[in-house]
Design an enzyme around this catalytic site. Structure first.
Site, PDB file in Angstrom:
ATOM      1  N   ASP A   1       0.862  -1.173   0.000  1.00 22.89           N
ATOM      2  CA  ASP A   1       0.000   0.000   0.000  1.00 22.89           C
ATOM      3  C   ASP A   1       0.907   1.235   0.000  1.00 22.89           C
ATOM      4  O   ASP A   1       2.128   1.127  -0.174  1.00 22.89           O
ATOM      5  CB  ASP A   1      -0.977  -0.031   1.179  1.00 22.89           C
TER       6      ASP A   1
ATOM      7  N   CYS B   1       3.069  -3.087   4.152  1.00 24.59           N
ATOM      8  CA  CYS B   1       2.198  -1.965   4.503  1.00 24.59           C
ATOM      9  C   CYS B   1       2.905  -1.211   5.634  1.00 24.59           C
ATOM     10  O   CYS B   1       4.100  -1.411   5.840  1.00 24.59           O
ATOM     11  CB  CYS B   1       0.784  -2.425   4.873  1.00 24.59           C
TER      12      CYS B   1
ATOM     13  N   THR C   1       2.819  -1.445   8.993  1.00 31.24           N
ATOM     14  CA  THR C   1       3.398  -2.332  10.014  1.00 31.24           C
ATOM     15  C   THR C   1       3.582  -3.761   9.511  1.00 31.24           C
ATOM     16  O   THR C   1       4.276  -4.547  10.149  1.00 31.24           O
ATOM     17  CB  THR C   1       2.485  -2.410  11.251  1.00 31.24           C
TER      18      THR C   1
ATOM     19  N   HIS D   1      10.477 -23.638   9.800  1.00 29.85           N
ATOM     20  CA  HIS D   1       9.520 -24.298  10.696  1.00 29.85           C
ATOM     21  C   HIS D   1       8.088 -24.245  10.192  1.00 29.85           C
ATOM     22  O   HIS D   1       7.320 -25.165  10.456  1.00 29.85           O
ATOM     23  CB  HIS D   1       9.556 -23.654  12.089  1.00 29.85           C
TER      24      HIS D   1
ATOM     25  N   HIS E   1       8.513 -30.430  11.971  1.00 28.69           N
ATOM     26  CA  HIS E   1       7.802 -29.240  11.515  1.00 28.69           C
ATOM     27  C   HIS E   1       6.748 -29.589  10.464  1.00 28.69           C
ATOM     28  O   HIS E   1       5.699 -28.955  10.399  1.00 28.69           O
ATOM     29  CB  HIS E   1       8.782 -28.204  10.974  1.00 28.69           C
TER      30      HIS E   1
END
Length: 148
Positions: free
Chosen positions: A8, A65, A67, A98, A133
């Protein structure tokens, strides 16, 4: 390898730096935008990258974006998309080793360019470890199939 990328307005400048970095290392990049720092809505770009992963048009994706949180939440709504928000190299490494993450989410307002490029580099160099995993990732996939 083809990598889908989207951002964004808050991630636009970092997206451009990451795209340049990827191309310089021989990756094919599918850029879903945005193409400026003008305000826009992150779910639109997360959707396009997630769909590219689902359709097999790209093997991996990167979303940016402010955060990284909104992109991560949105991308994880799509079946077969496993997005991880990473703020350091260790998280990037284990998200692949993992969790078999196929989309990396970053915060353009919380990461410096140098750290972001290091995270991308680490993420791309890491591979799924399988073993114990795989059992856990298989459980996630089963939940996804049951719930979606």
């Amino acid at each position: 390898m083809k990598i889908a990328i989207g951002a964004d307005h808050a991630g636009y400048h970092l997206k451009e730096k990451i795209k340049e970095f990827l191309i310089s290392r021989g990756y094919q990049v599918i850029d879903f935008g945005t193409d400026s720092a003008e305000s826009t809505d992150y779910p639109l770009f997360a959707r396009e990258v997630a769909l590219a992963i689902q359709r097999g048009e790209a093997q991996q994706g990167i979303l940016i974006c402010g955060t990284g949180i909104g992109m991560c939440i949105t991308a994880n709504k799509f079946k077969g998309v496993y997005a991880a928000l990473c703020t350091n190299e260790y998280m990037a490494k284990v998200s692949r080793e993992h969790n078999n993450a196929n989309v990396l989410c970053l915060g353009g307002r919380v990461l410096g360019e140098e750290l972001a490029l290091s995270i991308v580099s680490t993420w791309l160099a890491s591979e799924f470890g399988g073993g114990r995993h795989k059992r856990r990732v298989d459980l996630i996939t089963k939940l996804e199939e049951d719930m979606c």
